[in-house]
Motif scaffolding. Structure first.
Motif, mmCIF file in Angstrom:
data_model
loop_
_atom_site.group_PDB
_atom_site.id
_atom_site.type_symbol
_atom_site.label_atom_id
_atom_site.label_comp_id
_atom_site.label_asym_id
_atom_site.label_seq_id
_atom_site.Cartn_x
_atom_site.Cartn_y
_atom_site.Cartn_z
ATOM 1 N N GLN A 26 114.218 -4.250 43.085
ATOM 2 C CA GLN A 26 113.793 -3.114 43.918
ATOM 3 C C GLN A 26 112.758 -2.201 43.285
ATOM 4 O OE1 GLN A 26 118.055 -1.961 44.751
ATOM 5 N NE2 GLN A 26 117.116 -1.313 46.667
ATOM 6 N N PHE A 27 112.720 -2.156 41.948
ATOM 7 C CA PHE A 27 111.872 -1.166 41.273
ATOM 8 C C PHE A 27 111.023 -1.797 40.179
ATOM 9 C CE2 PHE A 27 115.508 1.204 42.881
ATOM 10 C CZ PHE A 27 114.902 2.307 43.463
ATOM 11 N N ARG A 28 109.867 -1.164 39.939
ATOM 12 C CA ARG A 28 109.080 -1.447 38.738
ATOM 13 C C ARG A 28 108.820 -0.092 38.075
ATOM 14 N NH1 ARG A 28 105.354 -5.526 37.067
ATOM 15 N NH2 ARG A 28 105.563 -6.573 39.066
ATOM 16 N N VAL A 29 108.914 -0.066 36.761
ATOM 17 C CA VAL A 29 108.620 1.157 36.007
ATOM 18 C C VAL A 29 107.402 0.872 35.135
ATOM 19 C CG1 VAL A 29 109.501 2.920 34.454
ATOM 20 C CG2 VAL A 29 111.082 1.721 36.010
ATOM 21 N N ILE A 30 106.375 1.705 35.301
ATOM 22 C CA ILE A 30 105.094 1.461 34.629
ATOM 23 C C ILE A 30 104.691 2.687 33.815
ATOM 24 C CG2 ILE A 30 104.341 -0.069 36.499
ATOM 25 C CD1 ILE A 30 102.475 2.300 37.410
ATOM 26 N N LEU A 31 103.757 2.486 32.908
ATOM 27 C CA LEU A 31 103.186 3.635 32.202
ATOM 28 C C LEU A 31 102.107 4.274 33.064
ATOM 29 C CD1 LEU A 31 102.918 2.473 28.485
ATOM 30 C CD2 LEU A 31 104.747 3.765 29.610
ATOM 31 N N ASP A 32 102.108 5.608 33.091
ATOM 32 C CA ASP A 32 101.107 6.371 33.842
ATOM 33 C C ASP A 32 99.746 6.243 33.159
ATOM 34 O OD1 ASP A 32 99.557 8.693 34.847
ATOM 35 O OD2 ASP A 32 101.445 9.283 35.764
ATOM 36 N N LEU A 33 98.699 6.041 33.983
ATOM 37 C CA LEU A 33 97.338 5.905 33.437
ATOM 38 C C LEU A 33 96.806 7.219 32.872
ATOM 39 C CD1 LEU A 33 95.122 3.697 35.804
ATOM 40 C CD2 LEU A 33 95.965 3.188 33.509
ATOM 41 N N GLY A 34 97.333 8.317 33.340
ATOM 42 C CA GLY A 34 96.902 9.636 32.858
ATOM 43 C C GLY A 34 98.095 10.394 32.321
ATOM 44 N N PRO A 35 98.665 9.935 31.198
ATOM 45 C CA PRO A 35 99.965 10.465 30.747
ATOM 46 C C PRO A 35 99.927 11.926 30.311
ATOM 47 C CG PRO A 35 98.990 9.033 29.074
ATOM 48 C CD PRO A 35 98.125 8.901 30.293
ATOM 49 N N ALA A 36 101.003 12.641 30.635
ATOM 50 C CA ALA A 36 101.177 14.016 30.154
ATOM 51 C C ALA A 36 101.624 14.010 28.697
ATOM 52 C CB ALA A 36 102.200 14.743 31.022
ATOM 53 N N SER A 37 102.266 12.931 28.277
ATOM 54 C CA SER A 37 102.668 12.775 26.870
ATOM 55 C C SER A 37 102.790 11.284 26.608
ATOM 56 C CB SER A 37 104.007 13.482 26.598
ATOM 57 O OG SER A 37 105.040 12.833 27.313
ATOM 58 N N LYS A 38 102.909 10.922 25.334
ATOM 59 C CA LYS A 38 102.994 9.504 24.974
ATOM 60 C C LYS A 38 104.235 8.868 25.599
ATOM 61 C CE LYS A 38 103.664 6.496 20.975
ATOM 62 N NZ LYS A 38 103.969 6.487 19.540
ATOM 63 N N GLY A 39 104.038 7.837 26.420
ATOM 64 C CA GLY A 39 105.142 7.115 27.033
ATOM 65 C C GLY A 39 105.432 7.499 28.474
ATOM 66 N N HIS A 40 104.718 8.503 28.999
ATOM 67 C CA HIS A 40 104.897 8.964 30.393
ATOM 68 C C HIS A 40 104.939 7.769 31.350
ATOM 69 C CE1 HIS A 40 103.107 11.864 33.700
ATOM 70 N NE2 HIS A 40 104.045 11.080 34.197
ATOM 71 N N ALA A 41 106.044 7.658 32.071
ATOM 72 C CA ALA A 41 106.268 6.496 32.936
ATOM 73 C C ALA A 41 106.488 6.925 34.383
ATOM 74 C CB ALA A 41 107.477 5.706 32.435
ATOM 75 N N LEU A 42 106.326 5.958 35.280
ATOM 76 C CA LEU A 42 106.531 6.189 36.715
ATOM 77 C C LEU A 42 107.498 5.135 37.237
ATOM 78 C CD1 LEU A 42 102.770 6.556 37.784
ATOM 79 C CD2 LEU A 42 104.401 8.430 37.424
ATOM 80 N N ILE A 43 108.536 5.587 37.946
ATOM 81 C CA ILE A 43 109.466 4.672 38.604
ATOM 82 C C ILE A 43 108.960 4.445 40.028
ATOM 83 C CG2 ILE A 43 111.833 4.381 39.449
ATOM 84 C CD1 ILE A 43 112.752 6.211 37.146
ATOM 85 N N LEU A 44 108.643 3.196 40.353
ATOM 86 C CA LEU A 44 108.095 2.878 41.678
ATOM 87 C C LEU A 44 109.038 1.947 42.434
ATOM 88 C CD1 LEU A 44 104.454 1.796 40.661
ATOM 89 C CD2 LEU A 44 105.293 4.113 41.077
#
Ligand code: 5GP
Ligand code: ZN
Length: 138
Positions: A26-44
């Motif tokens: 159901q989900f993919r979790v990726i790293l944000d292209l414009g991170p607020a900090s090192k490792g910033h991820a997005l749950i999609l």
């Protein structure tokens, strides 16, 4: 359902490559292209839901546990001491991609302030009136 014009539908379903740190049916979790900090991820989610109001409860129920799992892994692997779960709904709230997503933002000791606001000082009467107004729409 997926939406042809939605970039997060394409990323979540692997049509556009991404730095993926987790994936299930159901989900993919990726790293944000414009991170607020090192490792910033997005749950999609792999299906298209515009925002949290459109997200079915069965999907929503899985987002917080997944956020906790990713955040705990970040603490272990990246050495952050905390993390923010942030989720924007509507342009006025900062939403720029209209496919539901939850930010998982690692926070480091002495790192930049990321989620912050200036507290207002409403009276008890104002708070009570606002509470009644919102309750009337529930
Ligand atoms: P929002 O402001 O809608 O809550 O967050 C959208 C986030 O998606 C932003 O932090 C932005 O950097 C990120 N983003 C936008 N387009 C892409 C993309 O194509 N790939 C990745 N990995 N992140 C994206
Ligand atoms: Zn989408």
């Amino acid at each position: 359902m997926k939406e042809d014009s939605c970039i997060f539908c394409k990323i979540a379903n692997g049509e556009i490559p991404s730095a993926t740190i987790y994936e299930d049916e159901q989900f993919r979790v990726i790293l944000d292209l414009g991170p607020a900090s090192k490792g910033h991820a997005l749950i999609l989610p792999k299906e298209h839901f515009a925002d949290v109001c459109a997200l079915p409860e069965t999907w929503a129920a899985k987002v917080l546990p997944l956020g906790a799992k990713i955040g705990a892994a970040m603490k272990q692997a990246l050495g952050c001491s905390g993390f923010n779960l942030v989720q924007n709904n509507g342009a006025s709230a900062g939403q720029t991609v209209f496919h539901f997503h939850m930010h998982v933002i690692p926070r480091y000791d002495d790192g930049a302030k990321i989620v912050t606001w200036t507290p207002k000082n409403p009276s008890q009467e104002e708070l009570a009136q606002i509470a009644e107004t919102i309750k009337s729409a529930l």
